[in-house]
Design a protein around this motif. Structure first.
Motif, PDB file in Angstrom:
ATOM      1  N   ALA A 101       0.821  -1.236   0.000  1.00 40.42           N
ATOM      2  CA  ALA A 101       0.000   0.000   0.000  1.00 40.42           C
ATOM      3  C   ALA A 101       0.842   1.268   0.000  1.00 40.42           C
ATOM      4  N   GLY A 103       2.233   3.939  -2.071  1.00 42.52           N
ATOM      5  CA  GLY A 103       2.248   4.565  -3.387  1.00 42.52           C
ATOM      6  C   GLY A 103       0.931   5.222  -3.706  1.00 42.52           C
ATOM      7  N   SER A 104       0.937   6.006  -4.761  1.00 37.92           N
ATOM      8  CA  SER A 104      -0.257   6.727  -5.192  1.00 37.92           C
ATOM      9  C   SER A 104      -0.526   6.467  -6.675  1.00 37.92           C
ATOM     10  N   THR A 148      -4.364   4.957   3.943  1.00 35.24           N
ATOM     11  CA  THR A 148      -3.383   5.342   4.959  1.00 35.24           C
ATOM     12  C   THR A 148      -3.013   6.808   4.797  1.00 35.24           C
ATOM     13  N   GLY A 149      -3.100   7.262   3.526  1.00 34.17           N
ATOM     14  CA  GLY A 149      -2.800   8.660   3.238  1.00 34.17           C
ATOM     15  C   GLY A 149      -3.593   9.149   2.037  1.00 34.17           C
ATOM     16  N   GLY A 150      -4.604   8.361   1.642  1.00 28.47           N
ATOM     17  CA  GLY A 150      -5.423   8.757   0.496  1.00 28.47           C
ATOM     18  C   GLY A 150      -5.768   7.612  -0.435  1.00 28.47           C
ATOM     19  N   SER A 151      -5.360   6.411  -0.078  1.00 31.69           N
ATOM     20  CA  SER A 151      -5.440   5.292  -1.027  1.00 31.69           C
ATOM     21  C   SER A 151      -6.838   4.813  -1.393  1.00 31.69           C
ATOM     22  N   TYR A 179       0.305  -1.406   7.266  1.00 31.67           N
ATOM     23  CA  TYR A 179       1.321  -0.520   6.683  1.00 31.67           C
ATOM     24  C   TYR A 179       1.729   0.464   7.784  1.00 31.67           C
ATOM     25  N   TYR A 282       3.875  13.345   7.395  1.00 36.10           N
ATOM     26  CA  TYR A 282       3.355  12.030   6.989  1.00 36.10           C
ATOM     27  C   TYR A 282       4.473  11.101   6.535  1.00 36.10           C
ATOM     28  N   TYR A 283       5.395  11.639   5.732  1.00 36.94           N
ATOM     29  CA  TYR A 283       6.445  10.783   5.171  1.00 36.94           C
ATOM     30  C   TYR A 283       7.586  10.538   6.149  1.00 36.94           C
ATOM     31  N   ARG A 331      11.184   3.099   2.074  1.00 39.06           N
ATOM     32  CA  ARG A 331      10.411   3.475   3.270  1.00 39.06           C
ATOM     33  C   ARG A 331      10.987   2.828   4.526  1.00 39.06           C
ATOM     34  N   ASP A 398      -0.209  13.635  -2.683  1.00 32.56           N
ATOM     35  CA  ASP A 398      -1.059  13.273  -1.535  1.00 32.56           C
ATOM     36  C   ASP A 398      -1.436  14.469  -0.661  1.00 32.56           C
TER      37      ASP A 398
HETATM   38  N1  GLN Z   1       0.435   7.580  -1.161  1.00 33.44           N
HETATM   39  C1  GLN Z   1       0.513   7.409   0.248  1.00 33.44           C
HETATM   40  C2  GLN Z   1       1.683   6.526   0.603  1.00 33.44           C
HETATM   41  O1  GLN Z   1       2.327   6.079  -0.277  1.00 33.44           O
HETATM   42  C3  GLN Z   1      -0.768   6.830   0.781  1.00 33.44           C
HETATM   43  C4  GLN Z   1      -0.905   5.377   0.526  1.00 33.44           C
HETATM   44  C5  GLN Z   1      -2.076   4.783   1.235  1.00 33.44           C
HETATM   45  O2  GLN Z   1      -3.022   5.474   1.600  1.00 33.44           O
HETATM   46  N2  GLN Z   1      -1.988   3.488   1.461  1.00 33.44           N
HETATM   47  O3  GLN Z   1       1.986   6.288   1.731  1.00 33.44           O
END
Ligand code: GLN
Length: 446
Positions: A101, A103-104, A148-151, A179, A282-283, A331, A398
């Motif tokens: 999970a 990535g965007s 998790t951040g917009g997925s 994740y 977030y990152y 990551r 994101d």
């Molecule tokens: N694009 C964000 C990330 O890579 C959100 C991914 C998500 O929501 N799983 O962490």
């Protein structure tokens, strides 16, 4: 059977499914028929769906888009899978996703990128891109995703769908491959708010197996759909409409706002001053949690194991080196670095402080307005491989979605028109546990 045939025809083009479970699906469909014949009713009884491939499914591979779990067959069902099955849903298979999970765009999947049915040269978004592509190509009417951040919201926006990230704790995370545990939340993706309401009603609820699950009754989301919007106060954060926003998406958002005003809503400019720090925070937080969560993939207990290890260290090293893709390794390294002694205070603690400020921005905004509204994404779907060598360019996409996860708030993306043939979405954010409000607004608008 119609949809299985449709999948056979469309999946080679879109790569939306990693695994199609035709036989189990027919079995589940027959069981739903039998329940109906026995007098049971319910809109989801026999409804075909698909699950993102990070929900554990008993007896069916759960790959998480990774070589690491290519051979992993879960011995149990995730709570979400179990709940939807109990409601009578028929799962047609497991959908493609960015590896773990992360990535965007769906480009980091071990199984190859999923493609956007609106333009096969473009990404469907991610990480729940396979679910979005499967719905947009009419292979299933609805699917599960995780955000998790917009997925959930971002692929819904880029594929012309409605997707809802519930309040943190509303939907059980049990059996969802983790994740970033403090941000992850499962939710529904479908063509419209009505179908999302149906699915959410079946997915949500307290689960003693998830320690962050909230023990609060589940609202009647279908009943909420019909509320009139008169008197609704919408906040438009001025920071959402600055540099970096595609002008066509800005215009589509304003047009949607105007429609909601016609339905009786009022609009007010608000400010979310800490938005500028959201990506950086977030990152740090998401990779930090990921580096911890992914330590369980060691070649011993789950998934891929290297051939002929020389010793235990070699087993760990090579199993992980071979099993994880480039983005996942990036990551893990970023997260491990941010959590290490000497850097913990400078990065991780700082990021947590920013997280609190972002939450406080929203709490202040919700003193003035009922919902916060803006674009879901700064840009429409981009060309496959366009950001392949530039992870930060993908992280920047994101910007509008990650704050809901950092604050734990519910968020919904709904279709808001097109930018040169590619769908774009608008996002609505509400106070905790007001999923019904979000679905209501989307339903009235649609
Ligand atoms: N694009 C964000 C990330 O890579 C959100 C991914 C998500 O929501 N799983 O962490």
């Amino acid at each position: 059977r119609d949809l299985l045939a449709r999948i056979e025809q469309e999946n080679p083009r879109t790569n939306a499914f990693i695994t199609v479970t035709a036989e189990q699906a027919l079995e589940q469909a027959r069981a739903a028929d039998a329940r109906r014949a026995a007098g049971e009713t319910g809109a989801l009884l026999g409804a075909p769906i698909a699950h993102k491939d990070l929900f554990c499914t008993q007896g069916v591979r759960t790959s998480c888009g990774s070589k690491m779990l290519d051979n992993f067959i879960a011995p149990y069902n995730a709570t979400v899978v179990e709940k939807l099955a109990n409601a009578g849903c028929v799962s047609l298979g497991k959908t493609n996703m960015d590896e773990f999970a992360m990535g965007s765009s769906n480009a980091s999947s071990y199984y190859g990128a999923a493609k956007n049915p609106w333009n096969l040269d473009c990404i469907p978004g991610g990480s729940s891109g396979g679910s979005a592509a499967a719905i947009a190509a009419r292979m299933v009417p609805a699917a599960t995703g995780t955000d998790t951040g917009g997925s959930i919201r971002q692929p819904a926006a880029l594929c012309g769908l409605t997707g809802l990230k519930p309040t943190y704790g509303r939907v059980s995370r049990w059996g969802m491959v983790a994740y970033a545990s403090s941000l992850d939340q499962g939710g529904p993706m479908a063509r419209d708010a009505y179908d999302c309401a149906l699915l959410l009603g079946a997915m949500a609820g307290f689960d003693s197996k998830d320690s962050t699950s909230v023990d609060q009754p589940v609202d009647d989301y279908l009943a909420a759909l019909e509320q009139p919007l008169k008197g609704l106060k919408i906040g438009l954060p001025k920071e959402y409409f600055g540099a970096g926003l595609d002008s066509r998406i800005g215009a589509a958002t304003q047009a949607t706002v105007a429609e909601l005003e016609k339905l009786g809503a009022t609009v007010k400019e608000i400010s979310l001053p800490n938005l500028q720090h959201a990506i950086a925070a977030y990152y740090v937080i998401a990779p930090a949690e990921a580096s911890s969560n992914l330590s369980r993939f060691d070649g011993v207990r789950f998934g891929h194991r290297c051939d002929d290890p020389a010793d235990l260290t070699d087993l760990y090293k090579r199993s992980r080196a071979e099993g994880f893709g480039a983005e996942v390794k990036r990551r893990i390294m970023v997260g491990t670095y941010a959590l290490s002694a000497g850097y913990y205070d400078a990065y991780y603690i700082k990021a947590q402080q920013i997280r609190r400020l972002i939450k406080n921005d929203f709490l202040a905004a919700f003193q003035e307005v009922d919902v916060v509204m803006g674009p879901t994404t700064p840009n429409p779907a981009w060309a496959l491989c366009a950001k392949g060598n530039d992870p930060v360019a993908e992280y920047l996409e994101d910007i509008y979605t990650i704050t809901a996860n950092l604050a734990g708030l519910p968020g919904l993306s709904m279709p808001a028109g097109f930018a040169d043939g590619l769908p774009v979405g608008v996002q609505l954010l509400a106070p905790y546990f007001q999923e019904g409000r979000l679905l209501n607004i989307a339903h009235q608008y649609q």
